[in-house]
Design an enzyme around this catalytic site. Structure first.
Site, mmCIF file in Angstrom:
data_model
loop_
_atom_site.group_PDB
_atom_site.id
_atom_site.type_symbol
_atom_site.label_atom_id
_atom_site.label_comp_id
_atom_site.label_asym_id
_atom_site.label_seq_id
_atom_site.Cartn_x
_atom_site.Cartn_y
_atom_site.Cartn_z
ATOM 1 N N ASP A 10 -50.659 -13.988 28.015
ATOM 2 C CA ASP A 10 -51.173 -13.892 27.170
ATOM 3 C C ASP A 10 -50.541 -12.496 26.818
ATOM 4 O O ASP A 10 -50.394 -11.545 27.839
ATOM 5 C CB ASP A 10 -52.372 -14.151 26.485
ATOM 6 C CG ASP A 10 -52.600 -14.165 25.598
ATOM 7 O OD1 ASP A 10 -52.291 -14.162 24.520
ATOM 8 O OD2 ASP A 10 -53.826 -12.845 25.833
ATOM 9 N N ASP A 12 -51.847 -9.972 23.681
ATOM 10 C CA ASP A 12 -53.080 -8.691 22.764
ATOM 11 C C ASP A 12 -54.427 -9.417 24.068
ATOM 12 O O ASP A 12 -54.778 -10.350 23.781
ATOM 13 C CB ASP A 12 -53.236 -9.186 21.803
ATOM 14 C CG ASP A 12 -52.071 -8.518 21.078
ATOM 15 O OD1 ASP A 12 -50.629 -8.287 21.233
ATOM 16 O OD2 ASP A 12 -51.863 -8.933 19.583
#
Length: 286
Positions: A10, A12
């Site tokens: 991922d 953020d």
């Protein structure tokens, strides 16, 4: 048998720090991975243009997964996968699992009709409005608005997440519910499905290799990705593990954001002593 390591991450709050979106503390590890030909594959809710900008900054040329597993982009000059020459899109091979954007917009209208409440998607907002709601710069908002397969929209207040999810499923779609925004995606999309498709593609290209996957995420949005990899790692936020990921018997990174990401990857790949031995075992990567 050749060992092959693939890292899915991922962005953020995971590879990128939550408040500053900085990845500086991960650079040494990213450089080591690149030098040892270990793919680092973003798996994100972001749009393609957003990820392209980041990939240019990181100087990586690996595939990437966008819009919550709706689209998988593989550079046409990427020699580690054998993919058909069809489905070319802007210098990439595209494997689409989700909507077209037009279908996503139509789906949002149907949901609004069922709940009898107007829904405001990115397609309804100006770049200035997106900047105000997200804190993104004007250029970043323009990139975020360039959706291809899904539609983010402001989370409605009058409908519970459970009811909203039920409505969306009844209409034949999927939804990723967030505090500020929801993401409407196609029924065939999903981070876990996209990860599995790429793993299968790597395995097909290297049938005699043993593929090992590492995944890193920080929120329930990453759950499907983390469940799809061999070694899932939760990256905590500044206040600890997201409640939606608590109770999982998975490794937890020792710090938030890029620092925690780097330390967790270093621990898995290099071993506790930080030696290069295990990395060299996995060097002949996909």
């Amino acid at each position: 048998m050749t060992n092959v390591l693939i890292i899915f991450t991922d962005l953020d709050g995971t590879l990128l720090d939550s408040n500053t979106y900085s990845y500086q503390k991960a650079i040494p590890v990213l450089t080591t991975l690149k030098n040892n030909q270990v793919p680092v594959i973003p798996v994100t809710s972001k749009a393609r243009l957003e990820v392209e900008t980041l990939r240019q900054s990181l100087q990586i040329n690996d595939p990437f997964i966008v819009e919550n597993g709706s689209g998988i982009f593989v550079p046409l000059d990427y020699n580690d996968l054998t993919l058909p020459k069809s489905n070319q899109c802007g210098g990439y091979y595209l494997h689409r699992l989700g909507f077209t954007y037009a279908e996503a917009r139509q789906g949002l209208e149907k949901i609004a009709t069922v709940i009898n409440e107007p829904l405001q998607g990115f397609g309804d907002m100006s770049e200035a409005e997106i900047c105000h709601l997200t804190g993104l710069s004007s250029d970043e908002a323009k990139q975020a608005k360039a959706r291809e397969f899904s539609e983010p929209f402001v989370t409605p207040k009058k409908v519970t997440p459970e009811r909203l999810n039920e409505i969306v499923q009844d209409l034949g779609y999927r939804i990723v519910v967030g505090d500020r925004f929801c993401h409407l995606i196609g029924a065939g999309a999903g981070k876990g499905k996209a990860v599995q498709w790429l793993v299968d593609s790597y395995q097909s290209a290297r049938p005699d290799a043993k593929i090992t996957t590492l995944g890193l995420g920080n929120s329930p949005n990453d759950l499907e990705m983390l469940e799809a990899v061999d070694s899932p790692v939760i990256v905590p936020g500044n206040k600890g593990i997201h409640p939606g990921l608590s109770g999982k018997e998975w490794q937890v990174a020792p710090a938030p954001g890029s620092q925690g990401w780097a330390e967790a990857v270093r621990g898995v790949v290099l071993g506790e002593q930080g030696k290069m031995g295990k990395m060299r075992e996995m060097r002949e990567s996909v």
